[in-house]
Motif scaffolding. Structure first.
Motif, short mmCIF file in Angstrom:
data_model
loop_
_atom_site.label_atom_id
_atom_site.label_comp_id
_atom_site.label_asym_id
_atom_site.label_seq_id
_atom_site.Cartn_x
_atom_site.Cartn_y
_atom_site.Cartn_z
N ARG A 111 41.16 24.44 41.16
CA ARG A 111 40.54 25.12 42.29
C ARG A 111 41.10 26.55 42.32
N CYS A 112 40.24 27.53 42.55
CA CYS A 112 40.69 28.92 42.63
C CYS A 112 41.55 29.09 43.88
N ALA A 113 42.75 29.68 43.72
CA ALA A 113 43.67 29.82 44.84
C ALA A 113 43.15 30.82 45.87
N GLN A 114 42.15 31.62 45.51
CA GLN A 114 41.65 32.63 46.45
C GLN A 114 40.36 32.19 47.13
N CYS A 115 39.33 31.81 46.35
CA CYS A 115 38.03 31.48 46.97
C CYS A 115 37.82 29.97 47.08
N GLY A 116 38.66 29.19 46.44
CA GLY A 116 38.57 27.74 46.56
C GLY A 116 37.51 27.09 45.68
N LEU A 148 43.20 31.23 39.29
CA LEU A 148 42.14 32.03 39.91
C LEU A 148 40.88 31.85 39.08
N CYS A 149 39.71 31.92 39.73
CA CYS A 149 38.47 31.94 38.96
C CYS A 149 38.34 33.32 38.33
N GLU A 150 37.54 33.42 37.28
CA GLU A 150 37.44 34.69 36.54
C GLU A 150 36.98 35.83 37.46
N GLU A 151 36.11 35.50 38.41
CA GLU A 151 35.58 36.55 39.28
C GLU A 151 36.67 37.10 40.21
N CYS A 152 37.43 36.19 40.86
CA CYS A 152 38.52 36.63 41.73
C CYS A 152 39.58 37.38 40.92
N ASN A 153 39.84 36.90 39.70
CA ASN A 153 40.83 37.53 38.84
C ASN A 153 40.43 38.97 38.51
ZN ZN Z 1 37.86 32.58 43.04
#
Ligand code: ZN
Length: 274
Positions: A111-116, A148-153
């Motif tokens: 799970r992305c730590a920022q957007c979930g 993190l997902c690639e987008e948030c990263n």
């Molecule tokens: Zn994300």
């Protein structure tokens, strides 16, 4: 870990450095290990010897860091450049890769730590992110890693890139042993510029995790600091960002900051009376 001794200036081991100018700079930092120079002094030295522009000198210091640990230290109220030893994070100019085991452990929440968002639910690709970037002194310790997902990263990288000019100052602030000190030095390093709260959170948590860094920030006011804040909404993501700026700062108390804060805290005085 076995410490490999630093090569003496003029030693054949230094053929790894790209030019004579780099070797000259190495010699200077080597000779000044006990009394590390400021960037102003380094620039003056190189300008005198080689007639170089300051931007060239800054680049050469970065080049030295490909091989050596040139630490930014706060000393006598100024940032100084101390040659510590061989670089631990880089070998042959390339970054040491994280082990498969570490990667698996960091990514295990899936799970992305920022957007979930998750790979299964949303089709995102997760990557291992350094909370404090390596360039600013962030380590490969598990505490400094998150999925993190690639987008948030990509968003985070772009956001942090605007603060690269403060990289050395951030690194120096992060070395302060107390959380109040890390936060305060970071605000000071921005010289009255607004500091994003995300950045304060990560720098505050270097060395030991700070669940409530906002409280530490507020406590600086007990020491006589004046700190302004503002909030703004990112029109793209709708996320609200908070920013802080130091207006007036004070010298650190001679002993522990935490003890001084506790002494000045009015709620402690009440408790002591009870
Ligand atoms: Zn994300």
């Amino acid at each position: 870990m076995q410490e490999r001794p630093l090569p003496r200036p003029g030693s054949p081991e230094l053929s790894i450095l790209p030019s004579e100018a780099h070797k000259l700079l190495y010699r200077y930092l080597y000779d000044r290990r006990d009394n590390p120079p400021t960037m102003r002094e380094i620039r003056a030295f190189v300008a005198e010897r080689l007639g170089e522009a300051p931007s060239q000198t800054d680049r050469r210091v970065r080049d030295l860091r490909d091989h050596f640990d040139v630490r930014t230290v706060l000393f006598g109220g100024e940032h100084r450049y101390k040659l510590m030893g061989w670089s631990q994070t880089k070998k042959d100019g390339s970054r040491r890769a994280l082990s498969q085991r570490t990667r698996a452990q960091v990514l295990s929440p899936q799970r992305c730590a920022q957007c979930g968002h998750s790979p299964l639910g949303h089709g995102v690709v997760l990557v291992v992110d350094h909370k404090v970037p390596r360039e600013w002194g962030g380590t490969d310790d598990i505490d400094n890693l998150q999925p993190l997902c690639e987008e948030c990263n990509a968003g985070k990288k772009a956001f942090y890139a605007t603060y690269d000019k403060y990289g050395d100052a951030i690194q120096a602030a992060a070395m302060h042993p107390e959380p109040h000190g890390r936060i305060g030095e970071l605000l000071k390093a921005f010289r009255g510029d607004w500091v994003p709260s995300d950045l304060i959170g990560v720098v505050a948590s270097m060395q030991q995790y700070q669940e409530d860094w906002q409280k530490r920030l507020r406590e600086l006011r007990l020491l006589g600091w004046t700190i302004s804040s503002r909030r703004s909404k990112d029109p793209g993501t709708g996320r609200v960002h908070a920013w802080y700026r130091v207006e007036i700062w004070k010298q650190w108390p001679p002993g522990s900051i935490r003890a001084e804060v506790a002494r000045l805290d009015p709620s402690n005085k009440r408790k002591n009376r009870d």
